[in-house]
Design an enzyme around this catalytic site. Structure first.
Site, PDB file in Angstrom:
ATOM      1  N   GLU A 152      47.600  36.250  40.066  1.00 34.57           N
ATOM      2  CA  GLU A 152      48.043  35.405  37.874  1.00 34.57           C
ATOM      3  C   GLU A 152      46.818  34.975  37.782  1.00 34.57           C
ATOM      4  OE1 GLU A 152      51.902  33.898  38.708  1.00 34.57           O
ATOM      5  OE2 GLU A 152      52.883  35.775  38.192  1.00 34.57           O
ATOM      6  N   VAL A 153      45.707  35.046  37.643  1.00 33.69           N
ATOM      7  CA  VAL A 153      44.456  34.804  37.110  1.00 33.69           C
ATOM      8  C   VAL A 153      44.562  34.693  35.627  1.00 33.69           C
ATOM      9  CG1 VAL A 153      42.147  34.517  37.527  1.00 33.69           C
ATOM     10  CG2 VAL A 153      43.468  35.288  38.893  1.00 33.69           C
TER      11      VAL A 153
END
Length: 444
Positions: A152-153
């Site tokens: 989840e960048v």
């Protein structure tokens, strides 16, 4: 339907310490229980509970003391005595809120409002990550496996340096992600050549195998594919794992969930929901080709969705779910016999935690309250029930606090009570008062 049991590899229990970190004595109790339930490893996400020192000391928790070096070592020794491997998880790209929230480190963010994502172009940011890794590895003697996060960048590619980098022909956000992770993985291998590196897979799911092959990441990491849903798409998940294998990543992990994945504010765990997730993963494992080396499964237990969100279910209330999920993996289903083992081992009557009905809505809606048009007989029954709940809640709140501070820091007890008890107590107090006022209008 009965599935084959979990075929091979480790069964890791995830300890998410970014919220409600257990006191050391309770942590040891949990490790012993995990071992008895069938787990053979821990995936430990320390976040700010790790005793970072030197220039990284500001990363340590302030709401409660971080674990000491001695406590981290004793946890590992105790786990080892129970036959359990300890794998630390250190975020190195996304979900770095506990790092980038600190004012001196604001400049390392990819985008100012996005507290969780590191700027991949910042040499200072890379140095910081490598120093975090160094301190964690050195406090885990004999460590063989390390998880570098990288899930989840958010907002990657939105920073000014990234936009400039992406302006060159042929460059993509996918390449930007892969280049940073590859840089970190290579640095780890250079320092610790023997180290096995695991990473979350979600940022790679939309990539094709040629992009992965050309990234330089193949041979450096083992992707861990996570899915916590009850309707996990078996065929799609198998295809994704096969794609990673065809790209040269044949050593793979799965990740399920026993708590902390229902909603951001859930406080009571649904055992059945998490058992169904594991039944789907068993179907996936049974459908894989022989070319895939499934190294194991991490049974995640999230305590917060991220460092800045509220607490999810606390560990004690989720233990029936964990036990049921492990029994499901061990036996291919949660049979009546398996449920009996769980309830007997935990000393409980059911693997489900019952939720008390809080409000009776049919005869005392906002519309009815406003117009004071209520059924007096039914509303006095509601008043009696609400008063009983309120008295019980007031009586038990302090007892709960006393028990919680035995297991968790005082700050955890305070946060949990304010998040989950006060929002119930205040409406109950209000509803008892409003019912009396409304009934007066209907009874001579």
């Amino acid at each position: 339907m009965e599935c084959p049991s979990w075929p091979r590899g480790k069964k890791l229990v995830h300890l998410d310490l970014k919220g409600a970190p257990p006191r050391v004595e309770y942590l040891h109790e949990l490790i012993e229980l995990f071992s008895r339930l069938g787990a053979d490893g821990l995936l430990v996400e320390y976040e700010d509970m790790f005793p970072y020192d030197g220039e990284l000391k500001l990363l340590q928790a302030t709401a409660q003391p971080a674990y000491s070096r001695e406590e981290v070592l004793s946890m590992q020794e105790f786990a080892k005595s129970k036959g359990m491997e300890v794998i630390p998880l250190v975020q190195t790209f996304g979900h770095m809120e506990f790092v980038l929230k600190h004012r001196p480190l604001w400049g390392l963010r990819e985008l100012a409002p996005c507290v969780g994502t590191l700027n991949p172009h910042s040499e200072d940011g890379v140095r910081l990550v490598l120093e975090m890794l160094r301190q964690v590895v050195e406090l885990h003697p004999g460590l063989n496996t390390l998880h570098i996060g990288a899930d989840e960048v958010y907002m990657l590619g939105e920073g000014e340096q990234s936009k400039l980098w992406l302006a060159s022909p042929g460059r993509t956000v996918e390449q930007l992600f892969l280049s940073h992770v590859t840089k970190i993985a290579k640095a780890i291998k250079e320092t610790w050549p023997h180290m096995t590196i695991i990473m979350w897979d979600d940022m790679m799911r939309g990539m094709n195998k040629d992009i992965l092959k050309g990234s330089g990441l193949v041979g450096l990491v083992q992707p861990m594919l996570w899915d916590y849903t009850t309707d996990l798409d078996v065929d799609k998940t198998v295809s994704l794992l096969e794609m990673y294998c065809s790209a040269g990543m044949s050593e793979l992990w799965a990740a399920s969930s026993f708590k902390g994945s229902t909603s951001v504010y859930t406080c009571v765990t649904s055992t059945q929901r998490h058992v169904e997730n594991h039944l789907q993963w068993l179907k996936v494992a049974a459908s894989l080709s022989a070319a895939i080396n499934l190294k194991g499964i991490a049974i995640t237990g999230w305590q917060r969705y991220d460092h800045l969100s509220v607490l999810c279910e606390l560990m004690p209330v989720a233990l029936p779910s964990l036990a049921a999920c492990l029994q499901t993996l061990l036996h291919g289903q949660l049979s009546a016999e398996a449920q009996s083992k769980v309830t007997e081992r935990l000393g409980i009557s059911s693997v489900e935690v019952e939720v008390m009905e809080r409000f009776v809505r049919g005869w005392f809606s906002p519309y009815q309250r406003q117009r004071k048009m209520v059924n007096p007989l039914i509303n006095m029954q509601i008043h009696s029930q609400a008063s009983t709940y309120l008295a019980a809640l007031q009586q038990q709140a302090e007892a709960v606090r006393e028990e919680m501070v035995r297991l968790f820091p005082e700050s955890t007890a305070q946060e949990w009570l304010e998040e989950h008890v006060s929002p119930v107590m205040v409406p109950l107090q209000r509803i008892t008062e409003e019912i009396i006022n409304c009934v007066k209008e209907m009874v001579p």
